[in-house]
Design an enzyme around this catalytic site. Structure first.
Site, mmCIF file in Angstrom:
data_model
loop_
_atom_site.group_PDB
_atom_site.id
_atom_site.type_symbol
_atom_site.label_atom_id
_atom_site.label_comp_id
_atom_site.label_asym_id
_atom_site.label_seq_id
_atom_site.Cartn_x
_atom_site.Cartn_y
_atom_site.Cartn_z
ATOM 1 N N ASP A 68 0.811 -1.214 0.000
ATOM 2 C CA ASP A 68 0.000 0.000 0.000
ATOM 3 C C ASP A 68 0.850 1.272 0.000
ATOM 4 O O ASP A 68 0.447 2.297 -0.562
ATOM 5 C CB ASP A 68 -0.943 0.011 1.208
ATOM 6 C CG ASP A 68 -2.213 -0.798 0.948
ATOM 7 O OD1 ASP A 68 -2.306 -1.391 -0.147
ATOM 8 O OD2 ASP A 68 -3.086 -0.826 1.830
ATOM 9 N N ARG A 73 2.407 6.141 -3.286
ATOM 10 C CA ARG A 73 3.341 6.918 -4.093
ATOM 11 C C ARG A 73 2.855 6.993 -5.538
ATOM 12 O O ARG A 73 2.907 8.049 -6.171
ATOM 13 C CB ARG A 73 4.727 6.293 -4.016
ATOM 14 C CG ARG A 73 5.399 6.486 -2.662
ATOM 15 C CD ARG A 73 6.520 5.507 -2.428
ATOM 16 N NE ARG A 73 7.543 5.581 -3.458
ATOM 17 C CZ ARG A 73 8.482 4.650 -3.640
ATOM 18 N NH1 ARG A 73 8.497 3.575 -2.852
ATOM 19 N NH2 ARG A 73 9.385 4.780 -4.572
ATOM 20 N N ASP A 176 -4.744 10.323 4.075
ATOM 21 C CA ASP A 176 -5.013 11.259 5.165
ATOM 22 C C ASP A 176 -4.060 12.438 5.160
ATOM 23 O O ASP A 176 -2.987 12.416 4.542
ATOM 24 C CB ASP A 176 -4.934 10.550 6.527
ATOM 25 C CG ASP A 176 -3.697 9.669 6.679
ATOM 26 O OD1 ASP A 176 -2.610 10.118 6.297
ATOM 27 O OD2 ASP A 176 -3.822 8.536 7.179
ATOM 28 N N ARG A 186 5.744 16.557 24.465
ATOM 29 C CA ARG A 186 4.835 17.705 24.434
ATOM 30 C C ARG A 186 3.767 17.516 23.363
ATOM 31 O O ARG A 186 4.076 17.409 22.180
ATOM 32 C CB ARG A 186 5.619 18.992 24.151
ATOM 33 C CG ARG A 186 4.769 20.247 24.277
ATOM 34 C CD ARG A 186 5.611 21.490 24.097
ATOM 35 N NE ARG A 186 4.829 22.700 24.333
ATOM 36 C CZ ARG A 186 5.298 23.920 24.172
ATOM 37 N NH1 ARG A 186 6.558 24.101 23.778
ATOM 38 N NH2 ARG A 186 4.528 24.969 24.407
ATOM 39 N N ALA A 240 -4.601 9.888 20.740
ATOM 40 C CA ALA A 240 -4.224 10.048 22.150
ATOM 41 C C ALA A 240 -4.563 11.433 22.678
ATOM 42 O O ALA A 240 -3.700 12.140 23.210
ATOM 43 C CB ALA A 240 -2.732 9.745 22.346
ATOM 44 N N GLN A 275 3.918 11.230 4.476
ATOM 45 C CA GLN A 275 5.135 11.965 4.155
ATOM 46 C C GLN A 275 5.076 13.374 4.757
ATOM 47 O O GLN A 275 4.118 14.108 4.524
ATOM 48 C CB GLN A 275 5.313 12.068 2.639
ATOM 49 C CG GLN A 275 5.505 10.731 1.954
ATOM 50 C CD GLN A 275 6.825 10.072 2.361
ATOM 51 O OE1 GLN A 275 7.843 10.739 2.501
ATOM 52 N NE2 GLN A 275 6.800 8.769 2.539
#
Length: 354
Positions: A68, A73, A176, A186, A240, A275
């Site tokens: 995938d 790409r 996405d 942080r 998260a 990327q």
């Protein structure tokens, strides 16, 4: 269809992909079709999708040989050239690729003879408060484990910013667009807007907007919903989050998802299909929405998305459901369903002829 030029994206680290690439070259030579390798990491440099497809002679068919990741790409190239993309499956958990390596030649024959369906997949594009750049001081960190970085996103040549909101970036994401923290200790603080209205201010490791195609990738790993690739929606998923509300939100394609970095947040990386393409800081924002372009993927038979979901995610039946009886029947998507379930086949669904 008429195939005049083929561009190949090959996973060079897999011997079977290299072998399959030789098969594609031989087939192209036999049919008098130009064939060019396109590999964004071949020389360790940075190339935009438009530069790559221009160097490949603007192929009308892009063939990917890998999993995938390789398909993503190739999809970036195909979207820039408005070309068809055919994925040859050499992966392990993939949802995107179409044909096994052993059927490369017969798949190319089918495309050449017009025995194919073209499946359109939704793409994401974006605008931002400014052009994206990767600062030199963190480039080495970003490169670690990712291969060479792609170039910063350019401004779409068909857009003008005068009188419109933000800078229109030349982006086509099949999976996405992700906003993720840079510092391990942080989280990023981000105000999230959907269709111009504030949803909430999040403190999280990452925030992502996925297509239906990308719903089974990072979004799924973060607890997001699985969405049929035939749908057209935006799936917003926090990763998260340090807050009680940690659910995905599914928005319509004409409801942009805006993300503004808040005052006391650290910097955040913007990743597109895995990327890194830029870094933004407090006061900056990005807006993600459905692209007017679609990816055109080659399909040589019915797409059994839910069968593939069951197989690739290794779904199992609840023990209590099958302990004292007969398990639910399985049937191939290309064959008629059992008689008592025939009413579930929607008109127009691919059902084999008896």
């Amino acid at each position: 269809m008429t195939v005049k030029r083929v561009g190949m994206v090959v996973h060079g680290g897999r011997p079977e992909a290299v072998t399959a690439a030789d098969t594609v070259r031989e087939w192209c030579a036999e049919h008098g079709i130009a064939c060019k390798d396109v590999d964004v990491w071949a020389d360790g440099g940075r190339h935009s999708a438009r530069q790559e497809v221009a160097a490949a002679g603007d192929p009308d068919l892009v063939v990917t040989l890998g999993g995938d990741g390789t398909f993503l790409r190739g999809a970036r190239l195909a979207a820039a050239a408005d070309a068809l993309v055919l994925g040859v499956d050499l992966g392990r958990v993939g949802f995107l690729t179409e044909v096994p390596m052993t059927e490369v030649r017969s798949a190319l024959d089918a495309v050449y003879e017009g025995r194919l369906d073209v499946e359109e997949r939704m793409l994401l594009t974006m605008r931002a408060s400014r052009r994206l750049e990767v600062p030199a001081d963190i480039e080495a960190l970003m490169r670690y484990g990712r291969g060479p970085l792609l170039p910063p996103t350019s401004v779409r040549p068909d857009c003008e910013t005068g009188g419109e909101w933000g800078v229109p970036l030349d982006v086509a994401a099949l999976n996405d667009v992700v906003l993720e923290k840079l510092a391990r200790d942080r989280q990023i603080s981000v105000g999230v807007y959907i269709s111009g209205r504030l949803l909430a201010s999040y403190s999280a490791d990452a925030l992502l907007v996925a297509t239906p195609t990308g719903s089974t990738a990072y979004s799924f790993a973060a607890g997001g919903s699985v969405v049929s690739p035939r749908a057209e929606v935006l799936v917003f998923t926090p990763v998260a989050p340090h807050m009680a509300f940690n659910r995905s939100v599914v928005a319509a394609p004409d409801e942009p998802v805006g993300m503004r970095i808040l005052e006391r947040s650290g910097r955040a990386a913007v990743s597109i299909d895995g990327q890194v393409r830029g870094v933004i800081g407090p006061g900056d924002w990005i807006g993600v929405y459905a692209s007017p372009r679609k990816l055109r993927a080659v399909r040589l038979g019915p797409m059994d998305f839910y069968g593939r979901l069951r197989e690739r995610m290794n779904l199992t039946d609840a023990p209590a459901a099958v302990a004292d009886g007969t398990p639910a029947p399985l049937w191939p998507v290309s064959s008629p369903p059992p008689g008592d379930l025939a009413h579930l086949a929607m008109p127009g669904s691919p059902v084999a002829q008896p």
